[in-house]
Design a protein around this motif. Structure first.
Motif, PDB file in Angstrom:
ATOM      1  N   SER A   1       0.795  -1.149  -0.103  1.00 13.28           N
ATOM      2  CA  SER A   1       0.125   0.159  -0.071  1.00 13.28           C
ATOM      3  C   SER A   1       0.821   1.219  -0.047  1.00 13.28           C
ATOM      4  O   SER A   1       2.037   1.208  -0.186  1.00 13.28           O
ATOM      5  CB  SER A   1      -0.893   0.069   1.267  1.00 13.28           C
ATOM      6  N   ARG A   2       0.255   2.344   0.141  1.00  6.93           N
ATOM      7  CA  ARG A   2       1.190   3.446   0.443  1.00  6.93           C
ATOM      8  C   ARG A   2       2.074   3.618   1.557  1.00  6.93           C
ATOM      9  O   ARG A   2       1.727   2.993   2.692  1.00  6.93           O
ATOM     10  CB  ARG A   2       0.339   4.702   0.510  1.00  6.93           C
TER      11      ARG A   2
ATOM     12  N   GLY B   1       6.226   0.646   2.044  1.00  8.64           N
ATOM     13  CA  GLY B   1       4.963   0.388   1.313  1.00  8.64           C
ATOM     14  C   GLY B   1       4.412  -1.079   1.583  1.00  8.64           C
ATOM     15  O   GLY B   1       3.554  -1.562   0.995  1.00  8.64           O
TER      16      GLY B   1
ATOM     17  N   GLN C   1      -7.740   3.930   2.840  1.00  8.67           N
ATOM     18  CA  GLN C   1      -7.949   4.107   1.431  1.00  8.67           C
ATOM     19  C   GLN C   1      -8.838   5.311   1.027  1.00  8.67           C
ATOM     20  O   GLN C   1      -8.738   5.860   0.015  1.00  8.67           O
ATOM     21  CB  GLN C   1      -8.603   2.778   1.135  1.00  8.67           C
TER      22      GLN C   1
ATOM     23  N   THR D   1      -7.178   8.537  -0.059  1.00 14.70           N
ATOM     24  CA  THR D   1      -6.613   8.376  -1.410  1.00 14.70           C
ATOM     25  C   THR D   1      -7.527   8.739  -2.311  1.00 14.70           C
ATOM     26  O   THR D   1      -7.049   9.707  -3.224  1.00 14.70           O
ATOM     27  CB  THR D   1      -5.990   6.662  -1.893  1.00 14.70           C
TER      28      THR D   1
END
Length: 346
Positions: free
Chosen positions: A291-292, A318, A341, A344
Protein backbone atom coordinates in the motif's frame (compact mmCIF):
# COMPACT_ATOMS: atom_id res chain seq x y z
CA UNK A 1 8.15 9.09 26.43
CA UNK A 2 11.04 6.89 25.21
CA UNK A 3 10.71 4.30 22.40
CA UNK A 4 10.29 1.41 24.83
CA UNK A 5 7.58 3.26 26.65
CA UNK A 6 5.81 4.11 23.40
CA UNK A 7 5.85 0.47 22.29
CA UNK A 8 4.45 -0.64 25.62
CA UNK A 9 1.69 1.96 25.41
CA UNK A 10 0.66 1.03 21.87
CA UNK A 11 0.77 -2.72 22.56
CA UNK A 12 -1.58 -2.25 25.49
CA UNK A 13 -4.04 -0.05 23.60
CA UNK A 14 -3.99 -1.50 20.05
CA UNK A 15 -5.09 -4.76 18.50
CA UNK A 16 -1.75 -6.35 17.66
CA UNK A 17 -1.73 -7.65 14.09
CA UNK A 18 2.08 -7.51 14.01
CA UNK A 19 2.56 -10.71 16.06
CA UNK A 20 1.71 -13.78 13.99
CA UNK A 21 0.62 -16.14 16.75
CA UNK A 22 -2.53 -18.20 17.12
CA UNK A 23 -5.54 -16.07 18.08
CA UNK A 24 -7.49 -19.08 19.39
CA UNK A 25 -7.62 -19.82 23.10
CA UNK A 26 -4.78 -21.92 24.48
CA UNK A 27 -5.92 -25.50 25.24
CA UNK A 28 -6.67 -25.99 28.95
CA UNK A 29 -4.32 -28.97 29.08
CA UNK A 30 -1.37 -26.81 28.01
CA UNK A 31 -2.20 -24.02 30.47
CA UNK A 32 -2.56 -26.48 33.34
CA UNK A 33 0.73 -28.15 32.41
CA UNK A 34 2.50 -24.79 32.34
CA UNK A 35 1.15 -23.97 35.80
CA UNK A 36 2.31 -27.34 37.12
CA UNK A 37 5.82 -26.46 35.98
CA UNK A 38 5.87 -23.55 38.43
CA UNK A 39 5.67 -25.90 41.41
CA UNK A 40 7.50 -28.90 39.89
CA UNK A 41 10.71 -28.40 41.95
CA UNK A 42 8.63 -28.73 45.13
CA UNK A 43 6.98 -31.98 44.05
CA UNK A 44 9.57 -34.39 45.37
CA UNK A 45 8.93 -38.06 44.81
CA UNK A 46 6.68 -37.53 41.79
CA UNK A 47 7.01 -40.11 38.97
CA UNK A 48 9.26 -38.89 36.17
CA UNK A 49 7.67 -38.22 32.79
CA UNK A 50 9.43 -39.03 29.56
CA UNK A 51 11.60 -36.10 28.51
CA UNK A 52 10.46 -33.24 26.31
CA UNK A 53 12.66 -34.49 23.48
CA UNK A 54 10.92 -37.89 23.56
CA UNK A 55 7.49 -36.28 23.25
CA UNK A 56 8.60 -33.91 20.47
CA UNK A 57 10.21 -36.82 18.62
CA UNK A 58 6.97 -38.81 18.74
CA UNK A 59 5.03 -35.71 17.63
CA UNK A 60 7.34 -35.29 14.63
CA UNK A 61 7.92 -38.97 13.81
CA UNK A 62 11.68 -38.88 14.40
CA UNK A 63 14.10 -40.21 17.03
CA UNK A 64 14.62 -38.42 20.35
CA UNK A 65 18.37 -38.25 19.65
CA UNK A 66 17.55 -36.08 16.62
CA UNK A 67 15.77 -33.36 18.65
CA UNK A 68 17.23 -30.29 20.37
CA UNK A 69 14.92 -28.05 22.43
CA UNK A 70 15.50 -24.40 23.34
CA UNK A 71 13.59 -21.28 24.36
CA UNK A 72 13.08 -19.84 20.87
CA UNK A 73 14.06 -20.21 17.20
CA UNK A 74 16.90 -17.72 17.54
CA UNK A 75 18.34 -19.68 20.46
CA UNK A 76 18.18 -22.92 18.48
CA UNK A 77 20.04 -21.23 15.62
CA UNK A 78 22.54 -19.48 17.91
CA UNK A 79 23.49 -22.75 19.59
CA UNK A 80 23.85 -24.37 16.18
CA UNK A 81 26.23 -21.60 15.12
CA UNK A 82 28.11 -21.82 18.40
CA UNK A 83 28.81 -25.50 17.72
CA UNK A 84 29.48 -25.29 13.96
CA UNK A 85 31.38 -21.97 13.92
CA UNK A 86 30.33 -21.22 10.31
CA UNK A 87 32.37 -18.83 8.19
CA UNK A 88 29.85 -18.06 5.46
CA UNK A 89 26.05 -18.26 5.21
CA UNK A 90 23.48 -17.61 2.48
CA UNK A 91 20.16 -16.00 3.41
CA UNK A 92 17.28 -15.12 1.06
CA UNK A 93 15.94 -11.59 1.22
CA UNK A 94 13.32 -10.63 2.08
CA UNK A 95 13.05 -13.26 4.76
CA UNK A 96 13.05 -14.01 8.43
CA UNK A 97 15.92 -12.04 9.96
CA UNK A 98 15.92 -13.18 13.58
CA UNK A 99 18.96 -15.38 12.86
CA UNK A 100 21.19 -12.49 11.84
CA UNK A 101 22.21 -11.71 15.41
CA UNK A 102 23.45 -15.26 15.94
CA UNK A 103 25.40 -15.12 12.69
CA UNK A 104 26.91 -11.80 13.71
CA UNK A 105 27.94 -13.18 17.11
CA UNK A 106 29.54 -16.15 15.34
CA UNK A 107 31.42 -13.66 13.10
CA UNK A 108 29.94 -15.40 10.09
CA UNK A 109 29.88 -13.59 6.76
CA UNK A 110 26.34 -13.23 5.42
CA UNK A 111 25.59 -13.27 1.69
CA UNK A 112 22.09 -12.39 0.49
CA UNK A 113 20.08 -13.83 -2.33
CA UNK A 114 17.59 -11.16 -3.38
CA UNK A 115 14.21 -12.53 -4.47
CA UNK A 116 12.68 -10.33 -7.16
CA UNK A 117 9.62 -8.18 -6.58
CA UNK A 118 8.55 -8.85 -10.16
CA UNK A 119 8.34 -12.57 -9.33
CA UNK A 120 6.31 -12.07 -6.17
CA UNK A 121 9.50 -12.48 -4.10
CA UNK A 122 9.58 -16.19 -4.99
CA UNK A 123 13.09 -17.66 -5.00
CA UNK A 124 14.35 -19.01 -8.31
CA UNK A 125 15.82 -22.44 -7.56
CA UNK A 126 18.49 -22.28 -10.29
CA UNK A 127 19.73 -18.84 -9.31
CA UNK A 128 19.65 -19.66 -5.60
CA UNK A 129 21.60 -22.89 -6.08
CA UNK A 130 24.10 -21.15 -8.34
CA UNK A 131 24.86 -18.73 -5.52
CA UNK A 132 25.85 -21.64 -3.23
CA UNK A 133 29.61 -21.88 -3.51
CA UNK A 134 31.98 -24.47 -2.06
CA UNK A 135 32.89 -22.13 0.80
CA UNK A 136 29.27 -21.90 2.00
CA UNK A 137 28.69 -23.44 5.46
CA UNK A 138 25.00 -22.62 6.08
CA UNK A 139 22.05 -21.95 3.80
CA UNK A 140 18.83 -20.59 5.32
CA UNK A 141 15.26 -20.98 4.09
CA UNK A 142 11.86 -20.36 5.64
CA UNK A 143 8.76 -22.25 4.48
CA UNK A 144 6.32 -20.62 4.22
CA UNK A 145 8.49 -17.55 3.97
CA UNK A 146 7.95 -14.82 6.50
CA UNK A 147 6.88 -12.09 5.74
CA UNK A 148 6.21 -12.65 2.01
CA UNK A 149 3.82 -15.63 2.48
CA UNK A 150 5.50 -17.67 -0.27
CA UNK A 151 5.00 -21.43 0.16
CA UNK A 152 7.55 -23.74 -1.49
CA UNK A 153 6.83 -27.30 -2.58
CA UNK A 154 9.05 -30.28 -1.84
CA UNK A 155 10.57 -30.39 -5.31
CA UNK A 156 12.03 -26.90 -4.81
CA UNK A 157 13.34 -27.78 -1.35
CA UNK A 158 14.82 -31.08 -2.54
CA UNK A 159 16.66 -29.24 -5.33
CA UNK A 160 18.15 -26.84 -2.80
CA UNK A 161 19.05 -29.68 -0.42
CA UNK A 162 20.86 -31.62 -3.15
CA UNK A 163 22.93 -28.54 -3.92
CA UNK A 164 23.72 -28.12 -0.21
CA UNK A 165 24.89 -31.73 -0.07
CA UNK A 166 27.10 -31.13 -3.11
CA UNK A 167 28.86 -28.12 -1.55
CA UNK A 168 28.86 -29.64 1.97
CA UNK A 169 26.64 -26.92 3.42
CA UNK A 170 23.93 -27.39 6.05
CA UNK A 171 20.43 -26.35 4.99
CA UNK A 172 18.72 -24.64 7.95
CA UNK A 173 15.01 -24.78 7.16
CA UNK A 174 12.58 -22.82 9.34
CA UNK A 175 9.19 -24.57 9.32
CA UNK A 176 7.79 -22.64 12.28
CA UNK A 177 4.63 -21.64 10.38
CA UNK A 178 4.17 -24.87 8.47
CA UNK A 179 1.93 -26.49 11.09
CA UNK A 180 -0.59 -23.75 10.27
CA UNK A 181 -0.65 -24.71 6.57
CA UNK A 182 -3.27 -27.08 5.23
CA UNK A 183 -1.79 -30.47 4.20
CA UNK A 184 1.49 -29.56 5.89
CA UNK A 185 2.76 -33.13 5.54
CA UNK A 186 2.97 -32.66 1.77
CA UNK A 187 5.35 -29.71 2.24
CA UNK A 188 7.52 -30.61 5.22
CA UNK A 189 11.03 -31.94 4.70
CA UNK A 190 10.87 -33.71 8.05
CA UNK A 191 10.91 -37.49 7.73
CA UNK A 192 12.23 -40.62 9.39
CA UNK A 193 15.06 -40.73 6.85
CA UNK A 194 16.31 -37.15 6.81
CA UNK A 195 19.52 -36.03 5.17
CA UNK A 196 22.32 -35.14 7.59
CA UNK A 197 22.65 -31.93 5.56
CA UNK A 198 19.23 -30.73 6.74
CA UNK A 199 18.43 -28.97 10.03
CA UNK A 200 14.76 -28.08 10.62
CA UNK A 201 13.66 -25.42 13.11
CA UNK A 202 10.11 -25.43 14.49
CA UNK A 203 8.30 -23.38 17.09
CA UNK A 204 5.42 -24.22 19.43
CA UNK A 205 4.90 -20.54 20.24
CA UNK A 206 3.28 -19.63 16.90
CA UNK A 207 0.84 -22.56 16.91
CA UNK A 208 -0.12 -22.58 20.58
CA UNK A 209 0.35 -18.89 21.46
CA UNK A 210 2.06 -19.88 24.70
CA UNK A 211 1.67 -16.86 27.02
CA UNK A 212 5.13 -15.63 27.95
CA UNK A 213 6.70 -19.01 27.16
CA UNK A 214 9.16 -19.50 24.30
CA UNK A 215 9.64 -23.08 23.16
CA UNK A 216 11.24 -24.17 19.91
CA UNK A 217 13.21 -27.14 18.69
CA UNK A 218 15.58 -28.29 16.00
CA UNK A 219 15.51 -31.64 14.18
CA UNK A 220 18.56 -33.15 12.51
CA UNK A 221 19.63 -36.68 11.61
CA UNK A 222 23.20 -35.83 12.62
CA UNK A 223 22.96 -37.14 16.19
CA UNK A 224 26.48 -36.02 17.05
CA UNK A 225 25.55 -32.45 16.14
CA UNK A 226 22.50 -32.67 18.41
CA UNK A 227 24.64 -34.02 21.27
CA UNK A 228 27.13 -31.19 20.80
CA UNK A 229 24.31 -28.65 20.85
CA UNK A 230 22.88 -30.11 24.04
CA UNK A 231 26.32 -29.93 25.60
CA UNK A 232 26.76 -26.31 24.55
CA UNK A 233 23.40 -25.07 25.78
CA UNK A 234 20.05 -26.63 26.66
CA UNK A 235 18.17 -24.01 28.64
CA UNK A 236 14.45 -24.83 28.78
CA UNK A 237 12.47 -23.98 31.90
CA UNK A 238 10.31 -26.53 33.68
CA UNK A 239 7.26 -24.44 32.77
CA UNK A 240 8.17 -24.65 29.06
CA UNK A 241 8.94 -28.36 29.31
CA UNK A 242 5.60 -29.20 30.90
CA UNK A 243 3.73 -26.97 28.44
CA UNK A 244 5.60 -28.47 25.49
CA UNK A 245 4.80 -32.02 26.53
CA UNK A 246 1.13 -31.08 26.79
CA UNK A 247 1.26 -29.48 23.32
CA UNK A 248 2.30 -32.81 21.80
CA UNK A 249 -1.04 -34.25 22.91
CA UNK A 250 -3.09 -31.60 21.11
CA UNK A 251 -3.16 -32.81 17.51
CA UNK A 252 -6.90 -32.10 17.24
CA UNK A 253 -6.38 -28.51 18.39
CA UNK A 254 -3.81 -27.97 15.62
CA UNK A 255 -6.16 -29.45 13.00
CA UNK A 256 -8.99 -27.17 14.17
CA UNK A 257 -6.62 -24.19 14.13
CA UNK A 258 -5.58 -24.89 10.54
CA UNK A 259 -9.20 -24.92 9.38
CA UNK A 260 -10.11 -21.77 11.31
CA UNK A 261 -7.01 -19.98 10.01
CA UNK A 262 -7.79 -21.00 6.44
CA UNK A 263 -11.36 -19.70 6.71
CA UNK A 264 -10.36 -16.33 8.16
CA UNK A 265 -7.29 -15.93 5.93
CA UNK A 266 -9.23 -16.64 2.74
CA UNK A 267 -11.93 -14.16 3.72
CA UNK A 268 -9.46 -11.48 4.77
CA UNK A 269 -7.34 -11.82 1.62
CA UNK A 270 -10.42 -11.26 -0.55
CA UNK A 271 -11.53 -8.29 1.54
CA UNK A 272 -8.09 -6.68 1.27
CA UNK A 273 -8.13 -7.12 -2.50
CA UNK A 274 -11.57 -5.54 -2.72
CA UNK A 275 -10.30 -2.57 -0.72
CA UNK A 276 -7.65 -2.06 -3.39
CA UNK A 277 -4.59 -3.31 -1.51
CA UNK A 278 -1.85 -4.40 -3.88
CA UNK A 279 0.00 -7.73 -4.22
CA UNK A 280 -2.03 -9.41 -1.50
CA UNK A 281 -0.79 -12.88 -0.55
CA UNK A 282 -1.66 -15.10 2.40
CA UNK A 283 -0.34 -18.34 3.84
CA UNK A 284 -0.50 -19.99 7.26
CA UNK A 285 -1.54 -17.13 9.56
CA UNK A 286 0.14 -14.21 7.78
CA UNK A 287 -0.96 -11.89 4.98
CA UNK A 288 1.54 -9.79 3.02
CA UNK A 289 0.47 -6.79 0.93
CA UNK A 290 1.50 -3.44 -0.48
CA UNK A 291 0.00 0.00 0.00
CA UNK A 292 1.16 3.58 0.36
CA UNK A 293 3.98 4.44 2.78
CA UNK A 294 3.13 5.32 6.40
CA UNK A 295 0.09 3.06 6.64
CA UNK A 296 1.60 1.66 9.87
CA UNK A 297 1.60 5.16 11.41
CA UNK A 298 -2.01 5.78 10.40
CA UNK A 299 -3.17 2.39 11.65
CA UNK A 300 -1.51 2.61 15.04
CA UNK A 301 -3.20 5.97 15.63
CA UNK A 302 -6.49 4.19 14.91
CA UNK A 303 -5.96 1.27 17.29
CA UNK A 304 -4.34 -1.26 14.94
CA UNK A 305 -0.71 -2.38 15.08
CA UNK A 306 0.60 -4.02 11.91
CA UNK A 307 4.09 -4.92 10.72
CA UNK A 308 5.85 -2.35 8.60
CA UNK A 309 8.32 -4.39 6.50
CA UNK A 310 10.32 -1.48 5.07
CA UNK A 311 13.27 -2.17 7.40
CA UNK A 312 13.74 -5.74 6.13
CA UNK A 313 16.54 -6.52 3.71
CA UNK A 314 15.18 -6.67 0.15
CA UNK A 315 12.03 -4.63 0.80
CA UNK A 316 11.18 -0.95 0.49
CA UNK A 317 8.51 1.36 1.88
CA UNK A 318 4.92 0.32 1.33
CA UNK A 319 5.05 -3.37 2.22
CA UNK A 320 3.17 -4.66 5.27
CA UNK A 321 2.32 -7.89 7.03
CA UNK A 322 -0.69 -8.62 9.19
CA UNK A 323 -1.54 -11.68 11.22
CA UNK A 324 -4.84 -13.49 10.81
CA UNK A 325 -6.98 -12.89 13.86
CA UNK A 326 -10.63 -13.43 14.85
CA UNK A 327 -13.44 -12.24 12.56
CA UNK A 328 -14.38 -9.38 14.90
CA UNK A 329 -10.76 -8.17 15.05
CA UNK A 330 -10.27 -8.64 11.31
CA UNK A 331 -13.34 -6.49 10.68
CA UNK A 332 -11.83 -3.72 12.82
CA UNK A 333 -8.64 -3.96 10.75
CA UNK A 334 -10.66 -3.63 7.56
CA UNK A 335 -12.49 -0.61 8.96
CA UNK A 336 -9.20 1.20 9.54
CA UNK A 337 -7.85 0.20 6.12
CA UNK A 338 -11.05 1.37 4.45
CA UNK A 339 -10.62 4.77 6.08
CA UNK A 340 -6.99 4.77 4.91
CA UNK A 341 -8.06 4.02 1.35
CA UNK A 342 -10.73 6.72 1.43
CA UNK A 343 -7.97 9.27 1.98
CA UNK A 344 -6.48 8.22 -1.35
CA UNK A 345 -9.80 8.80 -3.10
CA UNK A 346 -10.05 12.20 -1.50
Amino acid sequence: MNQLGQNGFFQSTCIDFSANINFLDLPDSVMQAARSGLVAPMQAGQPQQAGLEDHVAKWEGVEADEVYCASGPSEVASTLMQVLKPQKALIPAPGLEEYLRGLSMAKCTVEYYYAQESNGFRICADAFCKQMTDDMDLVFLCNPNNPTAVLYDKSFLETVLRRCEAVHALLVLDESLLDLVEDADTYTMRSGQMSRSLFIIKDFTKVFALPGIRLSYGICADEQLIRDMRGAKANVSMVAKRAGIACTGERTFVEQTVQEMKKERTWLVEELKQLGMDKVKGEANIIFFASRPRLHVFSILHGIMLRDCSNLEGLHEGYYRVAVRSRAENEKLLGVLKEWQSQTAG
